[in-house]
Design an enzyme around this catalytic site. Sequence first.
Site, PDB file in Angstrom:
ATOM      1  N   LEU A  74      76.246  30.936   4.220  1.00 25.56           N
ATOM      2  CA  LEU A  74      76.269  29.820   3.268  1.00 25.56           C
ATOM      3  C   LEU A  74      77.155  30.067   2.063  1.00 25.56           C
ATOM      4  O   LEU A  74      76.792  29.785   0.920  1.00 25.56           O
ATOM      5  CB  LEU A  74      74.839  29.411   2.903  1.00 25.56           C
ATOM      6  CG  LEU A  74      74.254  28.665   4.106  1.00 25.56           C
ATOM      7  CD1 LEU A  74      72.862  29.105   4.429  1.00 25.56           C
ATOM      8  CD2 LEU A  74      74.342  27.163   3.918  1.00 25.56           C
ATOM      9  N   ASN A 104      75.210  18.318   1.467  1.00 26.74           N
ATOM     10  CA  ASN A 104      74.253  19.159   2.197  1.00 26.74           C
ATOM     11  C   ASN A 104      73.691  20.181   1.213  1.00 26.74           C
ATOM     12  O   ASN A 104      74.445  20.848   0.497  1.00 26.74           O
ATOM     13  CB  ASN A 104      74.996  19.838   3.370  1.00 26.74           C
ATOM     14  CG  ASN A 104      74.108  20.700   4.235  1.00 26.74           C
ATOM     15  OD1 ASN A 104      73.854  21.859   3.898  1.00 26.74           O
ATOM     16  ND2 ASN A 104      73.645  20.175   5.337  1.00 26.74           N
ATOM     17  N   ASN A 132      69.121  20.744   4.309  1.00 25.65           N
ATOM     18  CA  ASN A 132      69.220  21.746   5.362  1.00 25.65           C
ATOM     19  C   ASN A 132      67.913  22.547   5.397  1.00 25.65           C
ATOM     20  O   ASN A 132      67.632  23.318   4.487  1.00 25.65           O
ATOM     21  CB  ASN A 132      70.420  22.656   5.070  1.00 25.65           C
ATOM     22  CG  ASN A 132      70.612  23.713   6.129  1.00 25.65           C
ATOM     23  OD1 ASN A 132      69.846  23.798   7.094  1.00 25.65           O
ATOM     24  ND2 ASN A 132      71.637  24.529   5.959  1.00 25.65           N
ATOM     25  N   CYS A 135      67.252  26.784   5.579  1.00 27.90           N
ATOM     26  CA  CYS A 135      67.311  27.699   4.426  1.00 27.90           C
ATOM     27  C   CYS A 135      66.057  28.564   4.359  1.00 27.90           C
ATOM     28  O   CYS A 135      64.962  28.081   4.631  1.00 27.90           O
ATOM     29  CB  CYS A 135      67.385  26.911   3.122  1.00 27.90           C
ATOM     30  SG  CYS A 135      68.742  25.753   3.044  1.00 27.90           S
ATOM     31  N   LYS A 170      67.660  17.562   7.879  1.00 35.22           N
ATOM     32  CA  LYS A 170      68.331  18.139   9.051  1.00 35.22           C
ATOM     33  C   LYS A 170      67.419  19.118   9.772  1.00 35.22           C
ATOM     34  O   LYS A 170      67.124  20.200   9.258  1.00 35.22           O
ATOM     35  CB  LYS A 170      69.628  18.827   8.594  1.00 35.22           C
ATOM     36  CG  LYS A 170      70.468  19.362   9.732  1.00 35.22           C
ATOM     37  CD  LYS A 170      71.851  19.707   9.257  1.00 35.22           C
ATOM     38  CE  LYS A 170      72.693  20.324  10.334  1.00 35.22           C
ATOM     39  NZ  LYS A 170      74.069  20.566   9.881  1.00 35.22           N
ATOM     40  N   ASN A 196      70.927  21.334  14.681  1.00 33.23           N
ATOM     41  CA  ASN A 196      71.555  22.356  13.860  1.00 33.23           C
ATOM     42  C   ASN A 196      71.837  23.496  14.820  1.00 33.23           C
ATOM     43  O   ASN A 196      71.479  23.410  16.004  1.00 33.23           O
ATOM     44  CB  ASN A 196      70.615  22.774  12.713  1.00 33.23           C
ATOM     45  CG  ASN A 196      71.371  23.372  11.534  1.00 33.23           C
ATOM     46  OD1 ASN A 196      72.460  23.912  11.692  1.00 33.23           O
ATOM     47  ND2 ASN A 196      70.794  23.287  10.350  1.00 33.23           N
TER      48      ASN A 196
HETATM   49  C1  LIG Z   1      80.964  27.710  10.627  1.00 24.18           C
HETATM   50  C2  LIG Z   1      79.765  26.813  10.484  1.00 24.18           C
HETATM   51  C3  LIG Z   1      79.182  26.618   9.218  1.00 24.18           C
HETATM   52  C4  LIG Z   1      78.059  25.775   9.076  1.00 24.18           C
HETATM   53  N1  LIG Z   1      77.515  25.583   7.827  1.00 24.18           N
HETATM   54  C5  LIG Z   1      76.453  24.733   7.687  1.00 24.18           C
HETATM   55  C6  LIG Z   1      75.894  24.446   6.395  1.00 24.18           C
HETATM   56  O1  LIG Z   1      76.387  24.913   5.360  1.00 24.18           O
HETATM   57  N2  LIG Z   1      74.805  23.616   6.336  1.00 24.18           N
HETATM   58  C7  LIG Z   1      74.271  23.036   7.458  1.00 24.18           C
HETATM   59  O2  LIG Z   1      73.293  22.281   7.360  1.00 24.18           O
HETATM   60  N3  LIG Z   1      74.797  23.263   8.698  1.00 24.18           N
HETATM   61  C8  LIG Z   1      75.864  24.088   8.824  1.00 24.18           C
HETATM   62  N4  LIG Z   1      76.411  24.302  10.075  1.00 24.18           N
HETATM   63  C9  LIG Z   1      75.836  23.602  11.254  1.00 24.18           C
HETATM   64  C10 LIG Z   1      76.665  22.363  11.636  1.00 24.18           C
HETATM   65  O3  LIG Z   1      76.645  21.401  10.588  1.00 24.18           O
HETATM   66  C11 LIG Z   1      76.118  21.704  12.928  1.00 24.18           C
HETATM   67  O4  LIG Z   1      74.788  21.314  12.698  1.00 24.18           O
HETATM   68  C12 LIG Z   1      76.162  22.664  14.126  1.00 24.18           C
HETATM   69  O5  LIG Z   1      77.369  23.390  14.133  1.00 24.18           O
HETATM   70  C13 LIG Z   1      75.999  21.947  15.454  1.00 24.18           C
HETATM   71  O6  LIG Z   1      77.022  21.007  15.671  1.00 24.18           O
HETATM   72  P1  LIG Z   1      78.336  21.331  16.576  1.00 24.18           P
HETATM   73  O7  LIG Z   1      77.850  21.879  17.878  1.00 24.18           O
HETATM   74  O8  LIG Z   1      79.047  20.026  16.710  1.00 24.18           O
HETATM   75  O9  LIG Z   1      79.119  22.347  15.805  1.00 24.18           O
HETATM   76  C14 LIG Z   1      77.525  25.137  10.228  1.00 24.18           C
HETATM   77  C15 LIG Z   1      78.118  25.337  11.487  1.00 24.18           C
HETATM   78  C16 LIG Z   1      79.222  26.160  11.632  1.00 24.18           C
HETATM   79  C17 LIG Z   1      79.830  26.324  13.000  1.00 24.18           C
END
Ligand SMILES: Cc1cc2nc3c(=O)[nH]c(=O)nc-3n(C[C@H](O)[C@H](O)[C@H](O)COP(=O)(O)O)c2cc1C
Length: 308
Positions: A74, A104, A132, A135, A170, A196
């Site tokens: 994060l 977020n 989120n 956390c 989320k 997520n």
């Molecule tokens: C590099 C990376 C950083 C992420 N950072 C956050 C975040 O800061 N907060 C959050 O709620 N989800 C975060 N996620 C989760 C994504 O928002 C998403 O829920 C998850 O990747 C699934 O979707 P996808 O398969 O399309 O990537 C992150 C995902 C990735 C890959």
Amino acid sequence: MKVNLRVTLGSLEWPTPIGLASGTCGYGEELDRLIDWSAVGAIFTKGISLEPRRGHPPPRIWETPSGMLNAIGLENVGVEAFISEKMPFLRRYRQMHGGRVFVNLYATSAGEYARLVERLDGVDGVDGYEVNLSCPNVKEGGIAFGTTPAGCAMATRAVREKTKKWVAVKLSPASSVADVARASADAGADALSTGNTMPAMAIDVHKRVTRLSAGGGGLSGPALRPIAVKMTFDAAHAVSLPLIGIGGVATGEDALELILAGAHAVQVGTATFSQPNAAGVVRDGLLEYMRRYGFTSIKQLVGTVGTP
Ligand SMILES: Cc1cc2nc3c(=O)[nH]c(=O)nc-3n(C[C@H](O)[C@H](O)[C@H](O)COP(=O)(O)O)c2cc1C
């Protein structure tokens, strides 16, 4: 035939049902000139905390078959720099394309969630929040808020009490989805983001160390999609809130799986790393499908899946 991609989620209209997922689009401007912004209905910012965070040291990302593991920790600029340095671009995106901007939220206690929203709520251009729940809740020994319905309700209520703006919660696939969905709805959520990353780990057997510096991480990408489809389906049967399906969306058909399972909108995450304009690809695929089968609005498709 006039096909309309506008969707309404609770009190807010989005110009398209396609959001950019938190953490995979930076603060929006990183993708400028690489993406067709008219395809993007909403930007979900990187998780923002009260103070800046450096995140975990590298390695923070590892590619797996059909997916990606990440443990970024994060990393973010903190709420003050977010407001002064990152909001100007997000306001421009909003004005130019009519899209929505959701912050977020990353916090480790109910009090921190509340303080974050107090600081952000008067900021021009913020349409709402995405809580989120992955956390760590430091008051409960570091267990993620979303792991229990009580923790999830506590985080949701802390945000709800400080804002009249739109609040999405989320959910994590590593939770009892129906229970956490009901707890979020009861605590005042306007929408749920169903998906997520999934807790996961990869190991270098030759060095006998984990692939990521943090040990475990979160799995995203195509491998996650069937899990997200089931989550969305289960949440749709547990609550009547609008849902935003997330997990492995890279094409119109991927988005349609989540929509037919019950989502009113989707988010595109990991796909953006290999195809920065993935949101445009998803939009074109949705339009093609709707024209082919004679649908004029997304609403006609939401939750209409049957069994063979
Ligand atoms: C590099 C990376 C950083 C992420 N950072 C956050 C975040 O800061 N907060 C959050 O709620 N989800 C975060 N996620 C989760 C994504 O928002 C998403 O829920 C998850 O990747 C699934 O979707 P996808 O398969 O399309 O990537 C992150 C995902 C990735 C890959």
